[in-house]
Write an enzyme that holds these catalytic residues in place. Structure first.
Site, PDB file in Angstrom:
ATOM      1  N   GLU A 119     -20.412-102.719 -47.459  1.00  0.00           N
ATOM      2  CA  GLU A 119     -20.873-104.012 -46.962  1.00  0.00           C
ATOM      3  C   GLU A 119     -22.392-104.102 -47.019  1.00  0.00           C
ATOM      4  OE1 GLU A 119     -21.010-105.980 -42.549  1.00  0.00           O
ATOM      5  OE2 GLU A 119     -19.100-105.185 -43.258  1.00  0.00           O
TER       6      GLU A 119
ATOM      7  N   GLY B 280     -17.447-106.361 -40.885  1.00  0.00           N
ATOM      8  CA  GLY B 280     -16.536-105.901 -41.927  1.00  0.00           C
ATOM      9  C   GLY B 280     -15.780-104.644 -41.561  1.00  0.00           C
TER      10      GLY B 280
END
Length: 434
Positions: free
Chosen positions: A239, A337
């Protein structure tokens, strides 16, 4: 057809004039983290009295967040997609909101009407010879917001690094442009104490040569990187990443040679770090910054080999439920995430999802491993999703374990002074030990 240079010149304006175009009642998106355009945000805040009912949305904040000031009531209100230091008090006091959804869902939600964006304020590089600007350090959800907003206002910043991947917009896709050179906000690595080092060492022991890494934000991922110097052919599909990845790349530890997707490339949705990181990624063909529906999609993540997802958490209960985002009923951060990568790693045949934390909080006064969560506490990662839990006292694998086995394993990595208390809770719930 108008030459792109003429088109660009026609779109140049001042920051005050640019933000004046935002209609009252708009949902206004700010570029994520170091992509937040300070000149545009300052202009919006400066002229707040002219606006009514603006909704300010973004993920990780790295600016001053003056739009959260109580005086903004009726003019603008923040809706956090991830709560940070500068926005936390406003959310916890009810002056701002928090909206949870998985990070990888953002592009779909922005486009299908679930969470529409009216105006996007972003930072970009100056246009290249073909009229394309780069979103630089944040593409993840920022590009999706820009593509779906009716109004796109860009701060054209010559200090923004030009990144490869999926970062580009053509000047024809921008509504107006404000040229302003401002330094990017920097996130310096924090100190790594004895506890952090022990956690980093325990996690590093789970990382095999040829693994594909995802690293969250904070001191624990930074500590892990410190102990990976003897590994070989690590890859990055994450991420985000920060300065520590640069060091391992330059030492030849990170090569991406074993990756199935984007072999030899480091992939991220956004970047947060110091000038060292920003200079490193500028025009670097080995770094791909892509949209989050690719980077954080579990079905994409699992296609790389030996995925190791490393994230921080706040609490774990004896069932293995994980809280990574709240203090009781008070929102502390966000889901981000974490679940995207926990599930992506789970779908990878040889993947490992690691959630780590110090064993105690408040200078050792309370245990982060608890019998049950306080009422109202958020469960970020469910007990059926959880894999490895790590503290400074070790790493335990909860996958396929009964509730009683989980409790015993978690007690083994709790702080020693809380273990008997936790054992008593375990006995009262599951009966005497065999």
């Amino acid at each position: 057809m108008m030459d792109w240079r003429q088109l660009y010149e026609s779109k140049l304006t001042s920051a005050d004039e640019a933000v004046r175009r935002i209609p009252n009642g708009s949902r206004v998106f700010f570029g994520q983290a170091a992509n937040q355009p300070p000149v545009l945000v300052d202009a919006l805040v400066r002229g707040y009295r002219q606006f009514r009912d603006l909704e300010i949305v973004h993920w990780v904040p790295m600016g001053k967040s003056e739009y959260c000031d109580p005086k903004m009531k009726g003019h603008m209100r923040h809706n956090a997609l991830f709560v940070g230091n500068s926005t936390r008090s406003a959310v916890q006091e009810g002056r701002a909101d928090y909206t949870p959804f998985f990070y990888h869902q953002a592009p779909r939600f922005f486009s299908d009407g679930t969470f529409p964006i009216d105006a996007a304020l972003v930072s970009v590089t100056p246009p290249d010879a073909h009229g394309y600007v780069s979103l630089g350090v944040s593409v993840g959800g920022t590009k999706a917001a820009a593509l779906n907003a009716g109004l796109v206002i860009a701060q054209v910043n010559d200090q923004m690094p030009r990144t490869m991947g999926d970062s580009f917009l053509h000047v024809s896709q921008l509504s107006c442009c404000v040229e302003a050179s401002t330094p990017l906000p920097e996130l310096s690595p924090g100190p790594i104490g004895e506890v952090g080092e022990a956690i980093g060492r325990n996690i590093a022991a789970l990382v095999e040569d040829g693994s594909t890494l995802q690293l969250g934000i904070g001191s624990i991922p930074d500590a892990v990187l410190k102990f990976l110097g003897d590994k070989k052919d690590l890859g990055i599909h994450s991420e985000m990443f920060s300065d520590g990845v640069v060091d391992l790349y330059e030492k030849g530890v990170i090569t991406g040679a074993n990756k199935t997707l984007d072999r030899g490339k480091m992939v991220a949705a956004f970047l947060m770090g110091t000038r060292k990181l920003y200079d490193f990624v500028d025009n670097h063909p080995g770094v791909l910054v892509k949209t989050v529906d690719y980077v954080n999609n579990p079905a994409v993540i699992c296609q790389n080999p030996k995925v190791v997802a490393i994230n921080s958490c706040l609490q774990v209960d004896l069932n293995g439920q994980v809280n990574s985002e709240s203090m009781g009923v008070k929102q502390f951060s966000g889901v981000g995430g974490q679940l995207d990568y926990v599930r992506g790693a789970a779908m990878c045949p040889d993947g490992k999802a690691i959630l780590a934390m110090p064993s105690t909080a408040r200078q050792g006064e309370i245990s982060r491993i608890v019998p049950v969560f306080e009422a109202g506490t958020t469960v970020t990662t469910t007990r059926t999703d959880v894999h490895y839990i790590v503290t400074e006292y070790g790493a335990v694998n909860l996958r396929g374990k009964s509730l009683r086995e989980r409790a015993r394993l978690l007690i083994s990595i709790a702080h020693p002074k809380f273990r008997e208390q936790l054992r008593e809770a375990c006995r009262s719930r599951y009966g005497e030990e065999d």
